[in-house]
Design a protein around this motif. Structure first.
Motif, PDB file in Angstrom:
ATOM      1  N   UNK A 168     -25.787  47.119   8.657  1.00  0.00           N
ATOM      2  CA  UNK A 168     -25.463  48.531   8.489  1.00  0.00           C
ATOM      3  C   UNK A 168     -24.000  48.641   8.042  1.00  0.00           C
ATOM      4  N   UNK A 169     -23.794  48.715   6.739  1.00  0.00           N
ATOM      5  CA  UNK A 169     -22.432  48.668   6.198  1.00  0.00           C
ATOM      6  C   UNK A 169     -21.632  49.937   6.465  1.00  0.00           C
ATOM      7  N   UNK A 170     -22.297  50.974   6.974  1.00  0.00           N
ATOM      8  CA  UNK A 170     -21.602  52.221   7.305  1.00  0.00           C
ATOM      9  C   UNK A 170     -21.242  52.307   8.798  1.00  0.00           C
ATOM     10  N   UNK A 171     -21.671  51.336   9.564  1.00  0.00           N
ATOM     11  CA  UNK A 171     -21.417  51.345  11.007  1.00  0.00           C
ATOM     12  C   UNK A 171     -19.990  50.913  11.297  1.00  0.00           C
ATOM     13  N   UNK A 172     -19.246  51.699  12.078  1.00  0.00           N
ATOM     14  CA  UNK A 172     -17.856  51.386  12.377  1.00  0.00           C
ATOM     15  C   UNK A 172     -17.721  50.075  13.152  1.00  0.00           C
ATOM     16  N   UNK A 173     -18.678  49.810  14.031  1.00  0.00           N
ATOM     17  CA  UNK A 173     -18.629  48.577  14.828  1.00  0.00           C
ATOM     18  C   UNK A 173     -18.648  47.355  13.926  1.00  0.00           C
ATOM     19  N   UNK A 174     -19.574  47.340  12.993  1.00  0.00           N
ATOM     20  CA  UNK A 174     -19.725  46.179  12.128  1.00  0.00           C
ATOM     21  C   UNK A 174     -18.651  46.158  11.040  1.00  0.00           C
ATOM     22  N   UNK A 175     -18.134  47.341  10.660  1.00  0.00           N
ATOM     23  CA  UNK A 175     -17.012  47.387   9.726  1.00  0.00           C
ATOM     24  C   UNK A 175     -15.790  46.683  10.302  1.00  0.00           C
ATOM     25  N   UNK A 176     -15.578  46.878  11.598  1.00  0.00           N
ATOM     26  CA  UNK A 176     -14.428  46.235  12.246  1.00  0.00           C
ATOM     27  C   UNK A 176     -14.561  44.714  12.196  1.00  0.00           C
ATOM     28  N   UNK A 177     -15.776  44.229  12.454  1.00  0.00           N
ATOM     29  CA  UNK A 177     -16.012  42.782  12.364  1.00  0.00           C
ATOM     30  C   UNK A 177     -15.695  42.274  10.963  1.00  0.00           C
ATOM     31  N   UNK A 178     -16.106  43.036   9.954  1.00  0.00           N
ATOM     32  CA  UNK A 178     -15.829  42.650   8.573  1.00  0.00           C
ATOM     33  C   UNK A 178     -14.333  42.662   8.295  1.00  0.00           C
ATOM     34  N   UNK A 179     -13.626  43.675   8.821  1.00  0.00           N
ATOM     35  CA  UNK A 179     -12.190  43.812   8.543  1.00  0.00           C
ATOM     36  C   UNK A 179     -11.379  42.660   9.116  1.00  0.00           C
ATOM     37  N   UNK A 180     -11.825  42.085  10.224  1.00  0.00           N
ATOM     38  CA  UNK A 180     -11.059  40.975  10.815  1.00  0.00           C
ATOM     39  C   UNK A 180     -11.581  39.618  10.318  1.00  0.00           C
ATOM     40  N   UNK A 181     -12.311  39.661   9.190  1.00  0.00           N
ATOM     41  CA  UNK A 181     -12.730  38.458   8.445  1.00  0.00           C
ATOM     42  C   UNK A 181     -13.893  37.696   9.082  1.00  0.00           C
TER      43      UNK A 181
END
Length: 308
Positions: A73-86
């Protein structure tokens, strides 16, 4: 083998460890499917993703056939955070980042791998970030520079890990607290210390209680890295936690205790520091005078100038 990892709100390192199979069981299989479960919108701690990166890196070292599944879910803030920290970059998953990678402003250090080849660069780059963005008081910056460097170098020297170590840091501005995690998949404190004739019969709990004492070493170091770090933690009114071999040491200026946890064959070292607590640099190092951060930078700049 299927490994289900449920990432609950406010899940801790120990919560994730309890869901990971013992490495001896993993050794017996060739194919491993890791499935991540999460609830969108929950607050998640970045260090649990750093731990999962270290675990997957170790599975890769064992030449396991790994499949990682999750709800993308690329719009989910939880998973976005995981993506942002590489997180996704480091485990080799393409992720459509529907966000701009703005500067961290010192609030976190992305999950970063280190090994013998980039060790000193990672240490210095990390402390530069702390200096630039957190504006630490000089005594704290100098202590962080030395103690963080000692802990990371100890991992490289003693852990004997065949996969890269992992660093992650999070700053909590309201609490004025910096939390740093250094994770490896090496042999663990117990196996390392047992190399010394003096400690060959030591228990896991005794090992953790002894590891911060002055001069305690497996024979390949001076035994002062964790000792000075523990003095700094105490003077700073901070806290240190060490997970290794099924135990966790919790140490601050009031408490020193060891509790049972799920097994992690390497080590997980967590330094929690108060960024507004001034410390006496000389007291922490008992008259020993390691290079300050500024002196380290001067040495590096001189070496760069020589190359030119």
């Amino acid at each position: 083998m299927k490994i289900n990892i449920e990432i609950k709100e406010y899940a801790s390192i120990n919560d994730i460890l309890s869901q990971l199979p013992f490495m001896a069981d993993v050794d017996r299989v060739e194919y491993i499917e890791v499935e991540l479960f999460y609830t969108c919108g929950n607050f998640v701690k970045g260090e649990i993703f750093a731990l999962i990166v270290a675990y997957i890196r170790y599975l890769e070292h064992l030449n396991k056939n790994i499949k990682i599944t999750y709800d993308p879910d690329e719009d989910c803030q939880t998973i976005k955070y995981a993506a942002r920290i590489n997180f996704f970059n480091l485990i080799g998953i393409e992720f459509n980042e529907k966000f701009n990678r703005n500067e961290t402003n010192g609030n976190f250090l992305e999950i970063t791998e280190f090994n013998a080849d980039n060790l000193y660069d990672v240490i210095q780059d990390t402390v530069r970030i702390f200096q630039k963005t957190l504006r630490l008081e000089n005594s704290i910056l100098d202590c962080v520079n030395h103690c963080f460097g000692e802990v990371v170098c100890n991992v490289d020297m003693h852990a004997e890990s065949q996969s890269a170590g992992v660093i992650y840091a999070q700053y909590f501005p309201n609490a004025k607290k910096l939390s740093i995690f250094i994770i490896d998949c090496g042999i663990g404190f117990h196996e390392s210390l047992k190399k010394s004739e003096e400690f060959k019969e030591i228990s896991h709990e005794e090992c953790l209680l002894k590891c911060c004492e002055k001069g305690v070493t497996d024979g390949s170091g001076k035994g002062i890295g964790l000792y000075h770090t523990s003095l700094f933690i105490s003077a700073n009114d901070g806290q240190m936690k060490i997970n290794t071999c099924g135990k966790q040491l919790i140490k601050n200026n009031k408490v020193e205790t060891v509790i049972d946890t799920s097994h992690w064959q390497g080590s997980i070292i967590n330094l929690e520091l108060k960024t507004n607590k001034v410390v006496d640099y000389q007291t922490v190092f008992e008259g020993y005078e390691p290079l300050t951060f500024a002196e380290n930078e001067e040495c590096i700049n001189e070496k760069i100038a020589e190359l030119w």
